[in-house]
Design a protein around this motif. Sequence first.
Motif, short mmCIF file in Angstrom:
data_model
loop_
_atom_site.label_atom_id
_atom_site.label_comp_id
_atom_site.label_asym_id
_atom_site.label_seq_id
_atom_site.Cartn_x
_atom_site.Cartn_y
_atom_site.Cartn_z
N HIS A 145 0.86 -1.18 0.00
CA HIS A 145 0.00 0.00 0.00
C HIS A 145 0.90 1.23 0.00
CE1 HIS A 145 1.07 0.08 4.25
NE2 HIS A 145 0.72 -1.19 4.29
N GLU A 146 0.30 2.40 0.02
CA GLU A 146 1.11 3.63 0.05
C GLU A 146 2.09 3.57 1.23
OE1 GLU A 146 -1.59 6.92 0.21
OE2 GLU A 146 -1.89 6.91 -1.95
N PHE A 147 3.29 4.02 0.98
CA PHE A 147 4.39 4.12 1.95
C PHE A 147 5.10 2.79 2.21
CE2 PHE A 147 1.20 7.35 3.32
CZ PHE A 147 1.85 8.44 2.79
N THR A 148 4.67 1.69 1.60
CA THR A 148 5.35 0.42 1.79
C THR A 148 6.71 0.48 1.12
OG1 THR A 148 3.25 -0.79 1.78
CG2 THR A 148 5.25 -2.08 1.39
N ASN A 149 7.76 0.09 1.83
CA ASN A 149 9.11 0.02 1.25
C ASN A 149 9.27 -1.31 0.54
OD1 ASN A 149 10.69 2.45 2.04
ND2 ASN A 149 10.05 1.83 4.08
N VAL A 150 9.72 -1.24 -0.71
CA VAL A 150 9.86 -2.43 -1.54
C VAL A 150 11.16 -2.36 -2.33
CG1 VAL A 150 7.37 -2.80 -1.81
CG2 VAL A 150 8.59 -1.40 -3.48
N THR A 151 11.59 -3.51 -2.81
CA THR A 151 12.64 -3.60 -3.81
C THR A 151 12.06 -4.39 -4.96
OG1 THR A 151 14.41 -3.51 -2.16
CG2 THR A 151 14.99 -4.40 -4.33
N ILE A 152 12.22 -3.85 -6.15
CA ILE A 152 11.67 -4.46 -7.36
C ILE A 152 12.81 -4.99 -8.20
CG2 ILE A 152 10.41 -4.00 -9.52
CD1 ILE A 152 8.65 -3.63 -7.02
N VAL A 153 12.67 -6.21 -8.69
CA VAL A 153 13.57 -6.76 -9.70
C VAL A 153 12.68 -7.00 -10.92
CG1 VAL A 153 15.09 -8.67 -10.36
CG2 VAL A 153 15.03 -7.87 -7.97
N GLY A 154 13.08 -6.42 -12.05
CA GLY A 154 12.26 -6.58 -13.25
C GLY A 154 12.95 -6.01 -14.47
N ARG A 155 12.21 -5.98 -15.56
CA ARG A 155 12.74 -5.51 -16.84
C ARG A 155 12.03 -4.24 -17.29
NH1 ARG A 155 16.48 -8.80 -18.60
NH2 ARG A 155 16.38 -10.98 -17.99
N VAL A 156 12.80 -3.31 -17.82
CA VAL A 156 12.26 -2.06 -18.34
C VAL A 156 11.45 -2.39 -19.60
CG1 VAL A 156 12.83 0.20 -19.32
CG2 VAL A 156 14.21 -0.73 -17.43
N ARG B 255 10.15 -9.89 -9.52
CA ARG B 255 10.13 -10.20 -8.08
C ARG B 255 9.89 -8.89 -7.33
NH1 ARG B 255 12.68 -15.10 -6.50
NH2 ARG B 255 11.24 -14.89 -4.77
N LEU B 256 9.10 -8.97 -6.27
CA LEU B 256 8.86 -7.83 -5.38
C LEU B 256 9.23 -8.28 -3.98
CD1 LEU B 256 6.08 -5.27 -5.23
CD2 LEU B 256 6.52 -6.62 -3.18
N TYR B 257 10.13 -7.55 -3.35
CA TYR B 257 10.53 -7.84 -1.97
C TYR B 257 9.95 -6.73 -1.10
CZ TYR B 257 13.38 -9.37 1.96
OH TYR B 257 13.80 -9.87 3.18
N ARG B 258 9.20 -7.13 -0.09
CA ARG B 258 8.59 -6.17 0.85
C ARG B 258 9.45 -6.09 2.09
NH1 ARG B 258 5.40 -5.94 5.54
NH2 ARG B 258 3.84 -4.30 5.48
N TRP B 259 9.75 -4.86 2.50
CA TRP B 259 10.51 -4.61 3.72
C TRP B 259 9.52 -4.26 4.82
CZ3 TRP B 259 15.58 -5.68 3.47
CH2 TRP B 259 16.15 -5.77 2.20
N SER B 260 9.61 -4.94 5.94
CA SER B 260 8.69 -4.72 7.04
C SER B 260 9.13 -3.53 7.88
CB SER B 260 8.62 -5.96 7.94
OG SER B 260 7.79 -5.71 9.05
N ASP B 261 8.15 -2.81 8.42
CA ASP B 261 8.45 -1.73 9.36
C ASP B 261 7.93 -2.07 10.75
OD1 ASP B 261 5.76 -1.43 8.93
OD2 ASP B 261 5.85 0.68 8.39
N CYS B 262 7.70 -3.36 11.00
CA CYS B 262 7.20 -3.81 12.31
C CYS B 262 8.35 -3.99 13.30
CB CYS B 262 6.46 -5.13 12.16
SG CYS B 262 4.92 -4.97 11.22
N THR C 86 4.20 -12.71 -3.92
CA THR C 86 3.72 -13.15 -5.22
C THR C 86 2.42 -12.43 -5.53
OG1 THR C 86 4.70 -15.32 -4.85
CG2 THR C 86 3.01 -15.16 -6.56
N ALA C 87 2.33 -11.90 -6.75
CA ALA C 87 1.08 -11.26 -7.19
C ALA C 87 0.05 -12.34 -7.43
CB ALA C 87 1.33 -10.44 -8.44
N GLU C 88 -1.14 -12.11 -6.93
CA GLU C 88 -2.25 -13.05 -7.11
C GLU C 88 -3.08 -12.63 -8.32
OE1 GLU C 88 -2.53 -15.76 -5.30
OE2 GLU C 88 -0.79 -15.19 -4.10
N PRO C 89 -3.71 -13.59 -9.00
CA PRO C 89 -4.55 -13.25 -10.15
C PRO C 89 -5.64 -12.26 -9.76
CG PRO C 89 -4.29 -15.62 -9.96
CD PRO C 89 -3.71 -15.03 -8.73
N VAL C 90 -6.01 -11.42 -10.72
CA VAL C 90 -7.07 -10.45 -10.49
C VAL C 90 -8.41 -11.18 -10.47
CG1 VAL C 90 -8.22 -8.39 -11.39
CG2 VAL C 90 -5.75 -8.65 -11.63
N THR C 91 -9.20 -10.89 -9.45
CA THR C 91 -10.55 -11.46 -9.36
C THR C 91 -11.55 -10.33 -9.37
OG1 THR C 91 -10.50 -11.43 -6.94
CG2 THR C 91 -9.76 -13.46 -8.02
N GLY C 92 -12.81 -10.64 -9.65
CA GLY C 92 -13.86 -9.61 -9.64
C GLY C 92 -14.02 -9.03 -8.25
#
Length: 190
Positions: free
Chosen positions: A128-139, A161-168, A183-189
Amino acid sequence: MTRTRAIGAAMLLFCAIVGAAVSGQAAETDAAAGLSERERNMIRELEELKAADATALNPDDVMEERHIGTRVRWAGAVHDIERSRRGACLTIILARSGEYGEPRWTPDPTYQTFVACAAGVYDRDLVHEFTNVTIVGRVTGKQYIGMGGGGSDGPVVEIERLYRWSDCLAGDTTPICRQGFLTAEPVTGD
């Protein structure tokens, strides 16, 4: 406890685990140190993130068409999430990265943004907004990124790949404190 102190406590755990892994003692001292399965998994994922085969270019450097397909590893904070029938695109404010790809927020900002898209959606409690992440991917191209009454063109990255950094707080194992690859989950209605 304030958010700053919570982040500090989480970073202390991160530094202790990374310190053990970097010194080569992690494998030798797992049993002696009593590392949990969760901590061993965190070390494995951090090593995988560190070893990601990616270019050292930053978002401003990859704006030319010749960089389409370039693999990057960038860290930052989610500014906005745009959901669609295909998945989610995260607008991310770039941070400098540490050795393990962790966001390093410094007094002098990068003033760079990028959009990272996934063929699916991430748990709203974790990304969500303000979540710290590291992204590995292709332009995959570039697009206009508008923020705060202004904007400019920025690169678009297809998330591998998306790595989420916790702030807990260190030791907090509640589901919303998850740190690691998501892991991204499939989009559902909706």
